[in-house]
Design an enzyme around this catalytic site. Structure first.
Site, PDB file in Angstrom:
ATOM      1  N   HIS A   1      28.260  34.515  44.083  1.00  0.00           N
ATOM      2  CA  HIS A   1      27.375  34.822  45.194  1.00  0.00           C
ATOM      3  C   HIS A   1      28.119  35.633  46.241  1.00  0.00           C
ATOM      4  CE1 HIS A   1      24.561  31.876  43.504  1.00  0.00           C
ATOM      5  NE2 HIS A   1      25.626  31.139  43.279  1.00  0.00           N
TER       6      HIS A   1
ATOM      7  N   ARG B   1      48.052  29.148  35.256  1.00  0.00           N
ATOM      8  CA  ARG B   1      49.095  30.135  34.994  1.00  0.00           C
ATOM      9  C   ARG B   1      49.692  29.869  33.614  1.00  0.00           C
ATOM     10  NH1 ARG B   1      54.026  27.753  35.590  1.00  0.00           N
ATOM     11  NH2 ARG B   1      54.069  25.734  36.653  1.00  0.00           N
TER      12      ARG B   1
ATOM     13  N   ALA C   1      44.433  20.143  31.216  1.00  0.00           N
ATOM     14  CA  ALA C   1      43.382  19.492  31.990  1.00  0.00           C
ATOM     15  C   ALA C   1      43.486  19.823  33.474  1.00  0.00           C
ATOM     16  CB  ALA C   1      43.463  17.980  31.792  1.00  0.00           C
TER      17      ALA C   1
END
Length: 200
Positions: free
Chosen positions: A114, A179, A159
């Site tokens: 948005h 990363r 995770a």
């Protein structure tokens, strides 16, 4: 003049509350409502509903309920795709997933964004960019993948990661922002066999 769906798929600003897109999302919600309340013992019905919802899926596609998406028709998955509980795919810009891909619980793919400007945002403008995931990818729990990201083959994402940039083939990556930590090599296979397998 381009329709709102054409604008959306071209990555241009569009208004999602126009009737064309609203009707498409409503169709997806109706299929998802049925999918999410189907007995987990009725795998055939679940699979048929996903194949009806997605642009591409087959009999090897497996998704644990609940599952949510915006349109469904913008999602393509390869063979042996598995998504665990609470997967969310906001597929406005298109999502393409290769073969043998696994999602842990609570994986979210967001192709839509948005405007930063509040006035434009409040009018309802949005834009979308595709997400592409290669073959043999394992995505850990609570991972978020953001618009426009491409992930290569044989990648493992740890995770809790937020993936905002492309990832090349054969890497382990995690973190917020996500990363690259290192390459995945033959040593990882050897370590696993020595440590965990009792049949060799």
């Amino acid at each position: 003049m381009m329709k709102e769906y054409e604008k959306m798929m071209a990555g241009l600003a569009h208004l999602p509350m126009k009737s064309e897109l609203t009707e498409m999302r409503q169709r997806a919600r109706e299929i998802l409502f049925e999918f999410n309340r189907t007995s987990p013992n009725d795998e055939e019905t679940q699979n048929n509903l996903i194949r009806k919802l997605f642009a591409q899926a087959d009999e090897t596609t497996s998704i644990n309920e609940p599952f949510h998406c915006d349109y469904g028709i913008n999602i393509k998955v390869g063979k042996n795709f598995f998504a665990n509980y609470h997967c969310v795919m906001l597929d406005n810009g298109g999502i393409t997933i290769g073969d043998d891909v696994m999602f842990a619980p609570n994986v979210s793919l967001y192709t839509v964004g948005h405007p930063l400007d509040a006035e434009l945002r409040n009018i309802g403008w949005e834009q979308a960019k595709p997400i592409i995931i290669g073959n043999n990818v394992w995505v850990g729990g609570n991972v978020v993948i953001l618009p426009g990201v491409t992930i290569g083959d044989n990648v493992v994402i740890g995770a809790g990661s937020v993936v905002s940039k492309d990832l090349p083939d054969n890497v382990l990556a995690f973190g917020n922002p996500c990363r690259i930590v290192r390459e995945i090599t033959e040593q990882d296979r050897e370590y696993y066999i020595r440590t965990y397998r009792s049949d060799v």
